[in-house]
Design a protein around this motif. Sequence first.
Motif, PDB file in Angstrom:
ATOM      1  N   ALA A  22      -0.311  -3.750 -17.875  1.00  0.00           N
ATOM      2  CA  ALA A  22      -0.241  -3.991 -16.432  1.00  0.00           C
ATOM      3  C   ALA A  22      -0.757  -5.382 -16.089  1.00  0.00           C
ATOM      4  CB  ALA A  22      -1.047  -2.926 -15.686  1.00  0.00           C
ATOM      5  N   ALA A  23      -1.875  -5.773 -16.728  1.00  0.00           N
ATOM      6  CA  ALA A  23      -2.430  -7.101 -16.467  1.00  0.00           C
ATOM      7  C   ALA A  23      -1.464  -8.191 -16.904  1.00  0.00           C
ATOM      8  CB  ALA A  23      -3.769  -7.248 -17.200  1.00  0.00           C
ATOM      9  N   ARG A  24      -0.786  -7.971 -18.024  1.00  0.00           N
ATOM     10  CA  ARG A  24       0.170  -8.958 -18.522  1.00  0.00           C
ATOM     11  C   ARG A  24       1.357  -9.089 -17.576  1.00  0.00           C
ATOM     12  NH1 ARG A  24       1.704  -7.474 -24.286  1.00  0.00           N
ATOM     13  NH2 ARG A  24      -0.418  -8.212 -24.689  1.00  0.00           N
ATOM     14  N   VAL A  25       1.836  -7.962 -17.065  1.00  0.00           N
ATOM     15  CA  VAL A  25       2.965  -7.972 -16.130  1.00  0.00           C
ATOM     16  C   VAL A  25       2.581  -8.682 -14.842  1.00  0.00           C
ATOM     17  CG1 VAL A  25       4.343  -6.501 -14.626  1.00  0.00           C
ATOM     18  CG2 VAL A  25       4.137  -5.953 -17.049  1.00  0.00           C
ATOM     19  N   ILE A  26       1.396  -8.363 -14.330  1.00  0.00           N
ATOM     20  CA  ILE A  26       0.922  -9.008 -13.099  1.00  0.00           C
ATOM     21  C   ILE A  26       0.839 -10.518 -13.285  1.00  0.00           C
ATOM     22  CG2 ILE A  26      -1.145  -9.326 -11.683  1.00  0.00           C
ATOM     23  CD1 ILE A  26      -1.566  -6.287 -11.877  1.00  0.00           C
ATOM     24  N   PHE A  27       0.278 -10.939 -14.412  1.00  0.00           N
ATOM     25  CA  PHE A  27       0.139 -12.375 -14.659  1.00  0.00           C
ATOM     26  C   PHE A  27       1.497 -13.034 -14.854  1.00  0.00           C
ATOM     27  CE2 PHE A  27      -0.768 -16.099 -17.393  1.00  0.00           C
ATOM     28  CZ  PHE A  27      -1.590 -16.789 -16.513  1.00  0.00           C
ATOM     29  N   ALA A  28       2.404 -12.331 -15.528  1.00  0.00           N
ATOM     30  CA  ALA A  28       3.740 -12.893 -15.764  1.00  0.00           C
ATOM     31  C   ALA A  28       4.499 -13.069 -14.450  1.00  0.00           C
ATOM     32  CB  ALA A  28       4.528 -11.992 -16.715  1.00  0.00           C
ATOM     33  N   SER A  29       4.343 -12.127 -13.518  1.00  0.00           N
ATOM     34  CA  SER A  29       5.012 -12.253 -12.226  1.00  0.00           C
ATOM     35  C   SER A  29       4.353 -13.335 -11.373  1.00  0.00           C
ATOM     36  CB  SER A  29       5.006 -10.916 -11.483  1.00  0.00           C
ATOM     37  OG  SER A  29       3.685 -10.520 -11.168  1.00  0.00           O
ATOM     38  N   PHE A  30       3.030 -13.428 -11.476  1.00  0.00           N
ATOM     39  CA  PHE A  30       2.289 -14.422 -10.691  1.00  0.00           C
ATOM     40  C   PHE A  30       2.561 -15.842 -11.183  1.00  0.00           C
ATOM     41  CE2 PHE A  30      -1.515 -17.067 -11.259  1.00  0.00           C
ATOM     42  CZ  PHE A  30      -1.694 -17.494  -9.956  1.00  0.00           C
ATOM     43  N   ILE A  31       2.520 -16.058 -12.503  1.00  0.00           N
ATOM     44  CA  ILE A  31       2.620 -17.411 -13.035  1.00  0.00           C
ATOM     45  C   ILE A  31       3.976 -18.021 -12.734  1.00  0.00           C
ATOM     46  CG2 ILE A  31       3.446 -16.741 -15.343  1.00  0.00           C
ATOM     47  CD1 ILE A  31       0.934 -19.550 -14.552  1.00  0.00           C
ATOM     48  N   GLY A  32       5.035 -17.199 -12.709  1.00  0.00           N
ATOM     49  CA  GLY A  32       6.362 -17.726 -12.422  1.00  0.00           C
ATOM     50  C   GLY A  32       6.482 -18.262 -11.008  1.00  0.00           C
ATOM     51  N   THR A  33       6.000 -17.501 -10.027  1.00  0.00           N
ATOM     52  CA  THR A  33       6.101 -17.969  -8.645  1.00  0.00           C
ATOM     53  C   THR A  33       5.117 -19.107  -8.381  1.00  0.00           C
ATOM     54  OG1 THR A  33       4.616 -16.178  -7.946  1.00  0.00           O
ATOM     55  CG2 THR A  33       6.971 -15.814  -7.694  1.00  0.00           C
ATOM     56  N   ALA A  34       3.981 -19.121  -9.108  1.00  0.00           N
ATOM     57  CA  ALA A  34       3.063 -20.257  -8.980  1.00  0.00           C
ATOM     58  C   ALA A  34       3.746 -21.534  -9.443  1.00  0.00           C
ATOM     59  CB  ALA A  34       1.792 -19.997  -9.789  1.00  0.00           C
ATOM     60  N   ILE A  35       4.443 -21.458 -10.582  1.00  0.00           N
ATOM     61  CA  ILE A  35       5.171 -22.627 -11.087  1.00  0.00           C
ATOM     62  C   ILE A  35       6.318 -22.969 -10.144  1.00  0.00           C
ATOM     63  CG2 ILE A  35       6.602 -23.489 -12.988  1.00  0.00           C
ATOM     64  CD1 ILE A  35       4.929 -21.689 -14.852  1.00  0.00           C
ATOM     65  N   GLU A  36       6.997 -21.918  -9.624  1.00  0.00           N
ATOM     66  CA  GLU A  36       8.105 -22.143  -8.687  1.00  0.00           C
ATOM     67  C   GLU A  36       7.646 -22.966  -7.496  1.00  0.00           C
ATOM     68  OE1 GLU A  36      10.665 -19.633  -5.357  1.00  0.00           O
ATOM     69  OE2 GLU A  36       9.529 -18.565  -6.875  1.00  0.00           O
ATOM     70  N   PHE A  37       6.545 -22.537  -6.875  1.00  0.00           N
ATOM     71  CA  PHE A  37       6.089 -23.257  -5.690  1.00  0.00           C
ATOM     72  C   PHE A  37       5.432 -24.587  -6.047  1.00  0.00           C
ATOM     73  CE2 PHE A  37       7.226 -19.656  -3.266  1.00  0.00           C
ATOM     74  CZ  PHE A  37       7.287 -20.079  -1.941  1.00  0.00           C
ATOM     75  N   TYR A  38       4.831 -24.665  -7.220  1.00  0.00           N
ATOM     76  CA  TYR A  38       4.339 -25.962  -7.675  1.00  0.00           C
ATOM     77  C   TYR A  38       5.506 -26.944  -7.763  1.00  0.00           C
ATOM     78  CZ  TYR A  38       2.676 -29.664 -10.738  1.00  0.00           C
ATOM     79  OH  TYR A  38       2.387 -30.892 -11.272  1.00  0.00           O
ATOM     80  N   ASP A  39       6.560 -26.533  -8.475  1.00  0.00           N
ATOM     81  CA  ASP A  39       7.725 -27.401  -8.643  1.00  0.00           C
ATOM     82  C   ASP A  39       8.335 -27.774  -7.295  1.00  0.00           C
ATOM     83  OD1 ASP A  39       7.315 -27.182 -11.304  1.00  0.00           O
ATOM     84  OD2 ASP A  39       9.188 -26.158 -11.778  1.00  0.00           O
TER      85      ASP A  39
END
Length: 438
Positions: A22-39
């Motif tokens: 669950a922690a891995r899934v949460i982080f995987a979903s979070f990191i993608g949108t963090a990079i998306e908005f960073y970009d």
Amino acid sequence: MSTSPISPASADQADAAKQQSAARVIFASFIGTAIEFYDFYVYATAAALVIGPVFFPHGSATAQALSAFVTFGIAFVARPIGSFIFGHFGDRIGRKSTLVASLLVMGLSTTLIGFVPGYDSIGSLAPILLCVLRFGQGIGLGGEWGGAALLATEYAPEGKRGWFGMFPQLGPSVGFLASNGLFFGLASTLSDQQFRDWGWRVPFIVSAVLVGLGLYVRLKIAETPAFKAAIERDERVRVPVAALLSKHWWPTLLGALAMVVCYTLFYNATVFSLSHGVSALHIPRPTFLGMLCIAVVFMGIATPISAWLSDRFGRKPVLIVGCIAAILSGFTMQPLLGSGSLPLVLLFLVIELFLMGATFAPMGALLPELFPTSVRYTGAGVAYNLGGILGASVAPYIAQVLAARGGLSWVGAYVSIAACVSLFGVLCMRETRHTSLT
């Protein structure tokens, strides 16, 4: 034949593995949108500060700003195309592999923007290359959010989809802080000429490191239970886009309308306000970037609060309150931002970004809940990105034109009208809190 009982140690190991997953899934979903908005915000900040002079040097400062904001809008036109493309594969072959592909396209396009020579070096080829890469960035971004939201919500336990769906929604705050913080550091340490010559390129190139981290995390996750169940029941459709447009066009439209307020609040409070604050109010660039970093913290605070409330009371009540508050916030633009007073400008930024977090948080669960598994990736992504065309692609451009012709009160009215559009969409949709995703 007897069966061996499960030992307490084995049960503990299973629970630990489940929590780790669950922690891995949460982080995987979070990191993608963090990079998306960073970009995305790296480009937005560059558009407000340097894209005009570097790639469109001819004409007045206003003409340069408008040209830069046109290139900003190109990616929003590309995003629905990306959501159709990646949504098709996400609904046909799976969430995981599609998310990896979208992250690669998005990250590569962003990184290459940092290497495009300016107009002074290669002439008109410079803005052409910029637009091509901006379009590619939008294609990748179009497949990112929908998959990240599905990754979180399709793994979420009963009654906690709003909370799990909140983690992709935290990505904007972190991505914004990372991009804005980097620009703030560069603007504070480099001269204006150094920043224009090469400093603005650094955040784009740094994106490659973040994408590498995101890929590492996503390659380690498993396919979502909802998609596995759909495969077992043979529920996949041959052409998800056709099924979406023929059977689910109404929730797609309502979802897009509901997203308009989020985009309008965010990009008018950041891109337009940054451009206006530096050029018209003559607030130093590092000072304004610093204020935005403070204000976005309040967006991060609003996100978990709103997500928790959406699990407790429903998606619609939270969004209705948020939209009404956003309508009222439009009336604060002239007296607060227009004052030029740093405390009042900061207060305006805090109000707008807090409301962005409050209206954006429930969307992580709401948009996936509007669609069945067979078209969920496509539907959530298309609704999200159509909202981007309506609420963000032309928002800084329209705000710039309105400010030039009627002042900030006109821009505030634009924000209020966008919030009314979202309120209409929310009022017309059904409550989705108790909808089963399987």
